[in-house]
Design an enzyme around this catalytic site. Structure first.
Site, PDB file in Angstrom:
ATOM      1  N   LYS A  23      18.032 -13.608   9.976  1.00 57.98           N
ATOM      2  CA  LYS A  23      16.674 -13.485   9.430  1.00 57.98           C
ATOM      3  C   LYS A  23      16.439 -12.093   8.875  1.00 57.98           C
ATOM      4  O   LYS A  23      15.877 -11.926   7.783  1.00 57.98           O
ATOM      5  CB  LYS A  23      15.649 -13.786  10.521  1.00 57.98           C
ATOM      6  CG  LYS A  23      14.201 -13.545  10.099  1.00 57.98           C
ATOM      7  CD  LYS A  23      13.235 -13.779  11.252  1.00 57.98           C
ATOM      8  CE  LYS A  23      13.044 -12.540  12.086  1.00 57.98           C
ATOM      9  NZ  LYS A  23      12.012 -11.622  11.537  1.00 57.98           N
ATOM     10  N   ASN A  24      16.862 -11.068   9.612  1.00 55.05           N
ATOM     11  CA  ASN A  24      16.594  -9.697   9.209  1.00 55.05           C
ATOM     12  C   ASN A  24      17.432  -9.243   8.019  1.00 55.05           C
ATOM     13  O   ASN A  24      17.231  -8.147   7.506  1.00 55.05           O
ATOM     14  CB  ASN A  24      16.805  -8.745  10.384  1.00 55.05           C
ATOM     15  CG  ASN A  24      15.738  -8.910  11.449  1.00 55.05           C
ATOM     16  OD1 ASN A  24      14.660  -9.422  11.178  1.00 55.05           O
ATOM     17  ND2 ASN A  24      16.044  -8.495  12.666  1.00 55.05           N
ATOM     18  N   ARG A  92       5.426  -9.140   8.756  1.00 58.79           N
ATOM     19  CA  ARG A  92       5.666  -7.717   8.555  1.00 58.79           C
ATOM     20  C   ARG A  92       6.558  -7.466   7.336  1.00 58.79           C
ATOM     21  O   ARG A  92       6.333  -6.537   6.561  1.00 58.79           O
ATOM     22  CB  ARG A  92       6.301  -7.153   9.822  1.00 58.79           C
ATOM     23  CG  ARG A  92       7.018  -5.832   9.685  1.00 58.79           C
ATOM     24  CD  ARG A  92       6.070  -4.683   9.522  1.00 58.79           C
ATOM     25  NE  ARG A  92       6.788  -3.417   9.486  1.00 58.79           N
ATOM     26  CZ  ARG A  92       6.277  -2.303   9.034  1.00 58.79           C
ATOM     27  NH1 ARG A  92       5.068  -2.274   8.549  1.00 58.79           N
ATOM     28  NH2 ARG A  92       6.974  -1.182   9.047  1.00 58.79           N
ATOM     29  N   CYS A 116       4.512  -9.787  14.494  1.00 54.03           N
ATOM     30  CA  CYS A 116       4.376  -9.777  15.948  1.00 54.03           C
ATOM     31  C   CYS A 116       3.601  -8.553  16.427  1.00 54.03           C
ATOM     32  O   CYS A 116       3.717  -7.470  15.859  1.00 54.03           O
ATOM     33  CB  CYS A 116       5.761  -9.792  16.598  1.00 54.03           C
ATOM     34  SG  CYS A 116       6.594 -11.388  16.475  1.00 54.03           S
ATOM     35  N   ARG A 121       3.414  -0.415  13.580  1.00 54.23           N
ATOM     36  CA  ARG A 121       4.512  -0.498  12.630  1.00 54.23           C
ATOM     37  C   ARG A 121       3.988   0.010  11.285  1.00 54.23           C
ATOM     38  O   ARG A 121       3.786  -0.758  10.348  1.00 54.23           O
ATOM     39  CB  ARG A 121       5.012  -1.943  12.513  1.00 54.23           C
ATOM     40  CG  ARG A 121       5.509  -2.513  13.823  1.00 54.23           C
ATOM     41  CD  ARG A 121       5.820  -3.987  13.693  1.00 54.23           C
ATOM     42  NE  ARG A 121       7.213  -4.261  13.889  1.00 54.23           N
ATOM     43  CZ  ARG A 121       7.761  -5.475  13.789  1.00 54.23           C
ATOM     44  NH1 ARG A 121       7.026  -6.500  13.502  1.00 54.23           N
ATOM     45  NH2 ARG A 121       9.044  -5.658  13.959  1.00 54.23           N
ATOM     46  N   VAL A 123       3.326   1.644   7.605  1.00 48.61           N
ATOM     47  CA  VAL A 123       4.088   1.556   6.356  1.00 48.61           C
ATOM     48  C   VAL A 123       4.099   2.903   5.644  1.00 48.61           C
ATOM     49  O   VAL A 123       4.474   2.983   4.480  1.00 48.61           O
ATOM     50  CB  VAL A 123       3.512   0.454   5.436  1.00 48.61           C
ATOM     51  CG1 VAL A 123       3.632  -0.903   6.095  1.00 48.61           C
ATOM     52  CG2 VAL A 123       2.054   0.761   5.070  1.00 48.61           C
ATOM     53  N   ASP A 124       3.714   3.969   6.338  1.00 41.79           N
ATOM     54  CA  ASP A 124       3.631   5.262   5.666  1.00 41.79           C
ATOM     55  C   ASP A 124       4.980   5.745   5.156  1.00 41.79           C
ATOM     56  O   ASP A 124       5.058   6.384   4.103  1.00 41.79           O
ATOM     57  CB  ASP A 124       2.987   6.310   6.590  1.00 41.79           C
ATOM     58  CG  ASP A 124       3.760   6.501   7.882  1.00 41.79           C
ATOM     59  OD1 ASP A 124       4.173   5.497   8.472  1.00 41.79           O
ATOM     60  OD2 ASP A 124       3.944   7.661   8.301  1.00 41.79           O
ATOM     61  N   ASP A 306      15.203  -5.464  19.419  1.00 40.55           N
ATOM     62  CA  ASP A 306      14.933  -6.900  19.506  1.00 40.55           C
ATOM     63  C   ASP A 306      15.647  -7.558  20.683  1.00 40.55           C
ATOM     64  O   ASP A 306      15.229  -8.621  21.151  1.00 40.55           O
ATOM     65  CB  ASP A 306      15.362  -7.607  18.210  1.00 40.55           C
ATOM     66  CG  ASP A 306      14.342  -7.463  17.102  1.00 40.55           C
ATOM     67  OD1 ASP A 306      13.243  -6.926  17.360  1.00 40.55           O
ATOM     68  OD2 ASP A 306      14.627  -7.894  15.964  1.00 40.55           O
ATOM     69  N   ILE A 328      11.470   2.282  20.434  1.00 42.86           N
ATOM     70  CA  ILE A 328      10.999   1.948  19.094  1.00 42.86           C
ATOM     71  C   ILE A 328       9.549   1.473  19.112  1.00 42.86           C
ATOM     72  O   ILE A 328       8.706   1.986  18.377  1.00 42.86           O
ATOM     73  CB  ILE A 328      11.893   0.857  18.455  1.00 42.86           C
ATOM     74  CG1 ILE A 328      13.386   1.239  18.583  1.00 42.86           C
ATOM     75  CG2 ILE A 328      11.512   0.645  17.001  1.00 42.86           C
ATOM     76  CD1 ILE A 328      13.786   2.488  17.847  1.00 42.86           C
ATOM     77  N   ARG A 398       9.691 -18.302  14.084  1.00 44.62           N
ATOM     78  CA  ARG A 398       9.884 -17.275  13.063  1.00 44.62           C
ATOM     79  C   ARG A 398      11.336 -16.795  13.024  1.00 44.62           C
ATOM     80  O   ARG A 398      11.801 -16.311  11.981  1.00 44.62           O
ATOM     81  CB  ARG A 398       8.950 -16.094  13.302  1.00 44.62           C
ATOM     82  CG  ARG A 398       7.469 -16.427  13.107  1.00 44.62           C
ATOM     83  CD  ARG A 398       6.600 -15.192  13.239  1.00 44.62           C
ATOM     84  NE  ARG A 398       7.086 -14.158  12.355  1.00 44.62           N
ATOM     85  CZ  ARG A 398       7.153 -12.870  12.653  1.00 44.62           C
ATOM     86  NH1 ARG A 398       6.770 -12.452  13.849  1.00 44.62           N
ATOM     87  NH2 ARG A 398       7.610 -11.994  11.782  1.00 44.62           N
TER      88      ARG A 398
END
Length: 422
Positions: A23-24, A92, A116, A121, A123-124, A306, A328, A398
């Site tokens: 998926k990633n 995301r 999730c 998280r 986005v900067d 994960d 993280i 997901r």
């Protein structure tokens, strides 16, 4: 959310699982198709909710994208710059679609992405990197609008943290930007190398993907191609932890054990037998599990964030203590409440989950708090005595295709009960 998992624990697992495309990796690859002038076919893509959301994003912006058997075919890139707000807010990874839209059309509009609830998280890093490449960013209410009046131009960028998403965004932006881009402090995850391999197959010039310094020579256009994404190391980790927890012997094929080696090493320290080949890992557990003290997640090649809840589920019935600190995300262990409902002796302190020995787990009704936490609760239910119910399984959809069926093929007693209207 659609349906509940009903699980009767106490059955060891036995059999073989072929690990699907990651998926990633698939999600950034679907975003990358926006840069391509010709059709793109991605091979053996699992039917995941996040993949369906990505296809909706492409179609909603005027692209032509569909499933063909086990493949995904993108025949035409989007023609409009606005991403569907409802679809973008669900995931995301929707932020990844902005850079290629910006590169192709000079503008991208979206809402701040969801996903999730495992912690901040921001986005900067994405936006500051895009600004360095010549983008302008502004917010109008909930909408984020990116423009590149003079086009994107290469730059020398240093990330203050090796963010996977920001590295992917900047690779996508730099691939067709004017001139050269050097990205320092880049993430080194194998999914980054997979994205670079796809872009290079389409005509991009990228060197150093998989290291902390990536150099990109911008190309005016990219072609399409047929590409097989890498296998999902987190799905492989999930079945490995399920076998460690429930006992038995499971063979995982099609996924290089080197990509999730830290997890396999910890399972071996806990008392599992782990045999590895180039594309195969065999996990066996017939005796007791042991705690391993304190372990940490980290950026690749460390233990993947994960994988932390999955490993924690396997540790619940170990005969000595363990703890996992996730560096993280601050809410990685939202599944701890569910573990406690099963009788797990767990305690969270900041980003650390402490796990004390529990003689046994008992059936419970729990709710999946997020994608990996939901899978971890399924693993705990495989061990618990009696019949458990895991709700909010849409989170699990997901990242896992046919999760109940595949566990059932390994010998688990698990069914999915669909509620009216699901």
């Amino acid at each position: 959310m659609a349906g509940d998992f009903i699980i009767t624990g106490g059955r060891p697992l036995s059999g073989t699982v072929r690990i699907p495309a990651a998926k990633n990796s698939v999600l950034p690859l679907l975003a990358a198709t926006i840069l391509c002038s010709g059709p793109v076919r991605l091979r053996n893509v699992p039917p995941l909710a996040d993949v369906d959301t990505s296809l909706r994003l492409l179609r909603g912006a005027g692209g032509a994208a569909c499933r063909q058997g086990g493949d995904v075919l993108v025949e035409r890139a989007p023609t409009t710059c606005r991403l569907d707000a409802k679809a973008a807010a669900q995931m995301r990874a929707s932020i990844l679609f902005c850079a290629p839209l910006l590169a192709r059309l000079g503008r991208a509009e979206t809402v701040l992405p969801g996903g999730c609830r495992i912690g901040a998280r921001p986005v900067d890093l994405h936006l500051s990197g895009l600004k360095a490449l010549g983008a302008q960013c502004r917010e109008e209410g909930e909408r984020l609008i990116l423009t590149a009046p003079s086009g994107l131009r290469g730059a020398d960028i240093t990330l203050r943290f090796p963010s996977v998403g920001a590295t992917e965004t900047l690779l996508l932006a730099a691939a067709t930007a004017q001139g050269s881009t050097t990205l320092r402090g880049a993430a080194r995850e194998p999914e980054i190398a997979d994205l670079a391999a796809f872009l290079c197959r389409c005509g991009a010039s990228i060197r150093g993907a998989g290291t902390s310094t990536i150099r990109v020579e911008g190309r005016r256009t990219l072609a399409g191609c047929t590409f097989a994404p890498m296998a999902d190391r987190i799905v492989a980790s999930t079945y490995a932890c399920a076998c460690a927890a429930a006992g038995g012997r499971v063979e995982l094929t099609g996924c290089a054990p080197a990509t999730y080696a830290p997890l396999l090493e910890i399972l071996a320290q806990m008392g599992c037998s782990v045999e590895c080949g180039p594309e195969t890992a065999v996990i066996s557990r017939f005796g007791a599990l042991h705690g391993v003290g304190k372990v940490f997640t980290g950026v690749y090649p460390a233990l993947a964030t994960d994988a932390a809840p999955l490993l924690a589920a396997a540790m619940l019935t170990a005969r000595s203590e363990s703890s996992i600190e996730d560096v993280i995300f601050e809410r990685r262990f939202a599944c701890a409440e569910g573990f406690a409902a099963f009788g797990g002796r767990v305690e969270t302190a900041g980003r650390t989950l402490h796990i004390a020995p529990a003689r046994r787990l008992s059936a419970a009704e729990v709710r999946a708090p997020d994608l990996r936490g939901g899978a971890a609760l399924v693993i705990a239910a495989l061990v618990a005595e009696g019949t458990s119910r895991v709700r909010e399984t849409g989170f699990i959809d997901r990242g896992y295709a046919d999760f109940a069926r595949k566990l059932g093929q390994l010998g688990a007693q698990i069914t999915r009960e669909m509620r009216p209207g699901a």
